[in-house]
Design an enzyme around this catalytic site. Sequence first.
Site, short mmCIF file in Angstrom:
data_model
loop_
_atom_site.label_atom_id
_atom_site.label_comp_id
_atom_site.label_asym_id
_atom_site.label_seq_id
_atom_site.Cartn_x
_atom_site.Cartn_y
_atom_site.Cartn_z
CB CYS A 128 -34.94 -0.66 -53.66
SG CYS A 128 -33.45 -0.43 -52.72
CG ASP B 170 -30.71 10.05 -44.29
OD1 ASP B 170 -31.42 9.35 -45.02
OD2 ASP B 170 -29.49 9.81 -44.11
CB ALA C 217 -35.64 11.81 -45.74
CB ALA C 218 -30.66 10.94 -47.80
N PRO C 219 -32.12 10.63 -50.74
CG PRO C 219 -31.72 10.55 -53.03
CD PRO C 219 -32.21 9.72 -51.87
#
Lengths: 658, 188
Positions: free
Chosen positions: A505, A404, A381-383
């Site tokens: 990503c 996280d 989850a972060a950030p």
Amino acid sequence: MGVGRRMKKQGPPQPLSEEHFAKLKRKAGLPVDAPTEAPEKKRRRTAKKPEPKSNGSASKKSGSTSKASKPGKPAKELPTANGRSKSKAPKKPLIEESEEEEDEFDMEDLEADGSSDDEVQKIGDDFLGSDSSVFDSDDEGGQTKAMWSEDEDESDAEEKLTAANIVGLSRKLDQQLEEEAAANEEEMLQSALQTNISGDKPKVLADEDDELEDEKNEFLAPDLQLLRTRITENIRVLDDFSNLRQEGRSRAEYTAQLLKDVCAYYGYSEYLAEKLYNLFTPREAFAFFEANETARPVVIRTNTLRANRRELAQALINRGVTLEPVGKWSKVGLQVFESSVPLGATPEYLAGHYILQAASSFLPCMALDPQENERVLDMAAAPGGKTTYMAAMMKNTGIVVANDPNKARAKGLIGNIHRLGATNVIVSNYDAREFPKPMGGFDRVLLDAPCSGTGVIAKDPSVKTNKTELDFMQLPHIQKQLILAAIDSVAHNSKTGGYIVYSTCSVTIEENEAVVQYALKRRPNVKLVETNLAFGKEGFTSFRGKSFDPSMSLTRRYYPHSYNVDGFFVAKFQKIGPTPAKANAPREKSSGGDSTEVIDRTPIVDEDAEDEKAKNDDFGGWNEDEDEQYIEKGRRNAMRRRGLDPHSAGKKSKKSSK
Amino acid sequence: MRPLTEEETQTLFKKLAEYTGPSLKNLIAPIDNSPKADRIVFRLCQGRVYAVLLSIANIATSIARDKLLSLGTCIGKFTKTGKFRIHITALPIIAPYARHKIWIRPNGVMPFLYGGNVVKAHIGRFSEDCPEHQGIVVYSMDDVPLGFGVTARSTAESRRLDPTGVVCFRQADNGEYLRDEDNLFASG
């Protein structure tokens, strides 16, 4: 190219800034009908001058004429939001040439990027570029209008809002025109130079005496101007290989030279350069490398729990921020061109009205599309950009579990959750691979897996050198474990959901298609479904001899050079049945593993002869009876040690044996 | 994670009531009239107190104690001496129920967010009949809650004050999300 069923639903992102540009141009006293691209067109033609001399001129010409007729078109269509574009249905030749045109547009994009680092310029171009890549789909435009009609009530207000920006934008535009003029001149010079040196066939590969010279110059810094010219020349050759190559040189030689130049010019490691190069055509690869050198636009996401976009935009404009809606595909994104205040410290930011978030990270949340009152898991989850976006989509109902594994990063995550006022979030600190164990039965799961980051090289250039072959084996391994955990955490019988979204990503095959393929293979109870994202290229169904599931075309890829977002990958699964009990068992070695024979490796010998031998060997053979005694003795000792009576036990055992 | 003890609950509610007054009971009342209505409960987890919906708190029980970092909204923490220290994260909990409010002008927003007290020159509006040393929520002129503090003077007294005189001592402000993130949240 990348046109699927999604086109019928939403259509491509609009080149949104176009209207304003037209308006601004009128102000600046320029011909209005020419869209922003016009000056570039001119430049392109001059750059292409040497081409007609080459043999394949006939096909090129037809391409360029259709191109010349095109520029007016997008500008005319735009105000009518694609509605009328249907009547201007594509002529057949357009479709045939779409491939070629797309490439040329990419080239234009990268030229724009290269010549000016201006944000406004880039956005206009890229969105135009993406528009053109789906140009042949105009026949489907009728339905796209329906999808966007809900936006129209807002568009008036948006116009008003952006009218406030016009001063800033027009100044930008002037600057940009100047830069373009300079770039044009430069290009003219360059093309003249080219014609002088190479005549018809560009000389890209070194001869033997050149190589000697190269060795001499090895320790000198490379001449960047020369490298760049050689790269562009090389790409030109690779585009039209049969006509432009030097006699007796193979394609592999050209490719090797190109890769070497790319490594020297942009500073990639050879391994990574080759890996990325293989994903694209040479021209597209160059555009990709080029796009990685420029930063992506700053995007902020309105927190709909605390504010609405119109008011937020007004408030920020009053603080001296120049911004515009990010595109028709998002109702919460705002793109920031320039800002006189730090965006991470305005009172609005501190009050949680927005969060700085890359445009690409909207996409997985939009694909997941969490509904109110659902239970959702965010595995990494972060950030917190995606977590809070999901909480906002659910209007603070239901439950979001944000996990996280890194405690230090979790602090920032908790901070963002509180600042944005997401009250339905539980933050946990598990290794995400444990996940169905502490909690399962989720309606939806978002897995934004840790990855090599080859899509965000613009943000973190260290990726260029520090990723090795090992990384591309270890990361996919973790990703595969994570995706299975994600699938197992979802409830297949959820009334509203049962969806998993996998995103990275990164742009490499190993971390994307290969992982999805693995999940499909290991979990027959999931299938890929439409992501319902407005744009993006389809995932690869086959790549360099590997073939993936045909449904892989439902996944979406995003590249910095084609959409001006970070490189990204999104796949959406639906779980249609429970995970079979045996699914977690280790896999059998071969696919027909049932028939593995048991091989008896004991040597075949004559048994009697063996006995004889055993008695006579150096260790004195084996005596069964004596052994029995020792066993009995040992057993008795053991019983005594435990405080039992060995004699009774002996009787008992004898009885039982009887 | 555990519910608060009787004593802890008392300390917490006393603190919250400083800002909300008697409307505190609206905060802990069931959300709607349905028979199994959800309500906000308070849970202690790793030294921090969280206000969270009962349904979410129940689900969070399946997460191990050392793995649960946060749930719902953090209110603050108990000090070693047993007092309660309220954090800026509690603002969305107390702001809707605040009894006394103070609105500050745009030119006073940044000084406040940087941790300054509220001076008289920056005041746009002020609740009437606010006594001295009373918990108060600070808003900007467009009704965005910025933080909270205690009054240094009563409303009547502050009218006679010179422009640089302090009207309200700052206790917490939104700027702490940037300045003080390390101390706001539990994680070891």
